[in-house]
Scaffold this active site. Structure first.
Site, short mmCIF file in Angstrom:
data_model
loop_
_atom_site.label_atom_id
_atom_site.label_comp_id
_atom_site.label_asym_id
_atom_site.label_seq_id
_atom_site.Cartn_x
_atom_site.Cartn_y
_atom_site.Cartn_z
N GLU A 202 0.84 -1.20 0.00
CA GLU A 202 0.00 0.00 0.00
C GLU A 202 0.88 1.25 0.00
O GLU A 202 1.75 1.40 0.86
CB GLU A 202 -0.89 -0.01 1.24
CG GLU A 202 -1.65 1.28 1.50
CD GLU A 202 -2.76 1.53 0.50
OE1 GLU A 202 -2.45 2.16 -0.54
OE2 GLU A 202 -3.89 1.12 0.77
N HIS B 153 -0.83 4.40 -0.68
CA HIS B 153 -1.76 5.48 -0.35
C HIS B 153 -1.58 6.70 -1.25
O HIS B 153 -1.87 7.83 -0.84
CB HIS B 153 -1.60 5.91 1.12
CG HIS B 153 -2.20 4.96 2.10
ND1 HIS B 153 -1.45 4.26 3.03
CD2 HIS B 153 -3.48 4.57 2.30
CE1 HIS B 153 -2.24 3.51 3.76
NE2 HIS B 153 -3.47 3.67 3.35
N GLU C 109 -0.19 -0.69 -4.61
CA GLU C 109 -1.42 0.11 -4.72
C GLU C 109 -1.13 1.61 -4.69
O GLU C 109 -0.40 2.09 -3.84
CB GLU C 109 -2.35 -0.25 -3.57
CG GLU C 109 -3.67 0.50 -3.58
CD GLU C 109 -4.62 0.00 -2.52
OE1 GLU C 109 -5.46 0.79 -2.04
OE2 GLU C 109 -4.54 -1.20 -2.14
N GLU D 115 -9.88 3.23 -5.77
CA GLU D 115 -10.79 3.69 -4.73
C GLU D 115 -11.14 5.16 -4.89
O GLU D 115 -12.13 5.62 -4.30
CB GLU D 115 -10.20 3.44 -3.34
CG GLU D 115 -8.96 4.25 -3.03
CD GLU D 115 -8.32 3.84 -1.71
OE1 GLU D 115 -8.66 4.45 -0.67
OE2 GLU D 115 -7.50 2.91 -1.72
N HIS E 243 -12.12 -2.36 -3.30
CA HIS E 243 -11.74 -1.64 -2.10
C HIS E 243 -12.86 -1.76 -1.07
O HIS E 243 -14.04 -1.70 -1.42
CB HIS E 243 -11.50 -0.17 -2.44
CG HIS E 243 -11.09 0.67 -1.27
ND1 HIS E 243 -11.95 1.56 -0.65
CD2 HIS E 243 -9.92 0.78 -0.61
CE1 HIS E 243 -11.32 2.18 0.34
NE2 HIS E 243 -10.08 1.72 0.39
#
Length: 392
Positions: free
Chosen positions: A198, A200, A224, A250, A300
């Protein structure tokens, strides 16, 4: 004609939420129909609880007294009136809650699960990956210790953000520390465990590439949001140098957004969010767009139990399902007990098979969890990170 006769928008929350500050509040929608059935929806809240709640009030003006079987017509009616909906996550989140609750009502009217109305069961095993499990983890040993506890519960996939407090740029020390975490996870957990990285959306392109190249040898299932979301063209450069598949989605709000990213080759695995991309039917359409390009789907799912149930109903039906996000292991007790109707056993989700979304509410917890608070804002770490990890 069955219609929506009553609309209740409920903000719930508790200071017990320690791992996931972005979902310390959740927004639950309750629709009551003219035949007395009740359907539930949910909207996401990440530092926008009150704006989304106000948007839900706007959507209610369109949906009040509408025939909830007319999913397409009702969504399009709101779309026609909502001038900024193509760019406003507050509006798509609010609309998604009403769409989800409409499906719940229809399923309860007909006595059938939503997934049977979407094409029936294609996947009878929904593999979960754990997220939110690594609160207060900083050193490699912290991550490994907590992950092993979940391996013992049957989980075989873990998503985590190893980048500490690095933001936009990635320092030399930050890169070394991130690699030490991922390498230790791979060494201790073995090759049969999926590692999902991840980011972000925290990095500019140059530093995202540095991170991706350094982590390639540990064979992540995906990385991600490696670049800031507004720097999507940086994904072309990223993919030139990094072999790990890129996952994102997302922050995309509709099937048209996904069609652009998929057809232009910017993404390898898509992560739509049922609660902010216009709901269940749009999620099914997004998955179909991806399937046409051979792109797998990993929805997500970072908020509450209604979101999870709605998402699982789509997961059951799509041929290009990959894996499903789960925060259940890190939820506070009130959120775990708010609804029943699905389980996680040995790392796999299963729905109850009951009508609608397949869930039932605990009215006592629903009433006791009511709040009007805003999400907490910690000056030492942003609300989108797992608590206690934004440090080096």
């Amino acid at each position: 004609m069955e219609k929506i006769t009553n609309i209740d928008i409920l903000e719930l929350g508790s200071p017990e939420e320690k791992s996931s500050p972005w979902s310390s509040t959740i927004l639950i929608l309750r629709l009551t129909s003219s035949n007395g059935n009740v359907g539930y929806g949910e909207a996401p809240t990440t530092l926008m609880t009150h704006p989304v709640l106000e948007s839900m009030k706007e959507v209610s003006r369109i949906f009040q007294d509408k025939d909830y079987y007319n999913i397409e017509a009702n969504n399009r009616e709101y779309y026609k009136n909502a001038f900024y909906i193509s760019k406003s996550i507050e509006e798509t989140a609010a609309l998604s809650a009403f769409e989800i609750a409409s499906w719940d009502l229809i399923g309860k009217d007909l006595g059938t699960p939503v997934y049977k109305m979407l094409g029936g069961v294609f996947n009878d095993k929904i593999k979960a990956y754990a997220n939110g499990w690594y609160s207060d983890c900083v050193e490699p040993e912290d991550f490994v210790s907590k992950a092993k506890k979940l391996v013992n519960k049957g989980y075989k996939a873990f998503k985590f953000d190893p980048f500490g407090n690095n933001y936009d740029k990635l320092s030399t020390e930050g890169l070394k520390h991130s690699v030490s975490i991922v390498s230790k996870m791979r060494e201790e957990l073995g090759d049969d465990i999926d590692l999902l990285i991840e980011c972000h959306g925290r990095f500019s392109t140059k530093y995202a590439i540095m991170a991706g190249e350094a982590l390639d040898p540990y064979n992540p299932l995906f990385i991600e949001e490696p670049v800031h979301p507004e720097l999507e063209f940086g994904l072309y450069d990223f993919k030139k140098y990094v072999n790990t598949p890129v996952a994102l989605g997302e922050r995309l709000l509709n099937k048209e957004d996904f069609a652009r990213f998929i057809s232009s080759g910017m993404v390898d695995i898509i992560q739509p969010d049922i609660t902010n991309s216009k709901g269940i039917l749009e999620g099914k359409k997004i998955a179909a767009v991806a399937d046409a390009f051979g792109v797998p789907v990993a929805f997500h799912n970072a908020f509450g139990p209604v979101q999870t149930a709605a998402t699982l109903n789509v997961d059951y039906t799509i041929p290009n399902f990959l894996i499903q996000e789960s925060f259940e292991e890190s939820w506070p007790e009130w959120k775990k007990s708010l609804f029943t109707g699905y389980t996680i056993e040995n790392g796999f989700f299963r729905l109850s098979g009951k009508p609608g979304l397949g869930i039932e509410v605990n009215e006592k917890i629903l009433n006791e969890s009511r709040t009007e608070a805003m999400e907490p804002l910690n000056p030492n770490e942003p609300p989108w990170v797992v608590s206690g990890t934004f440090k080096q």
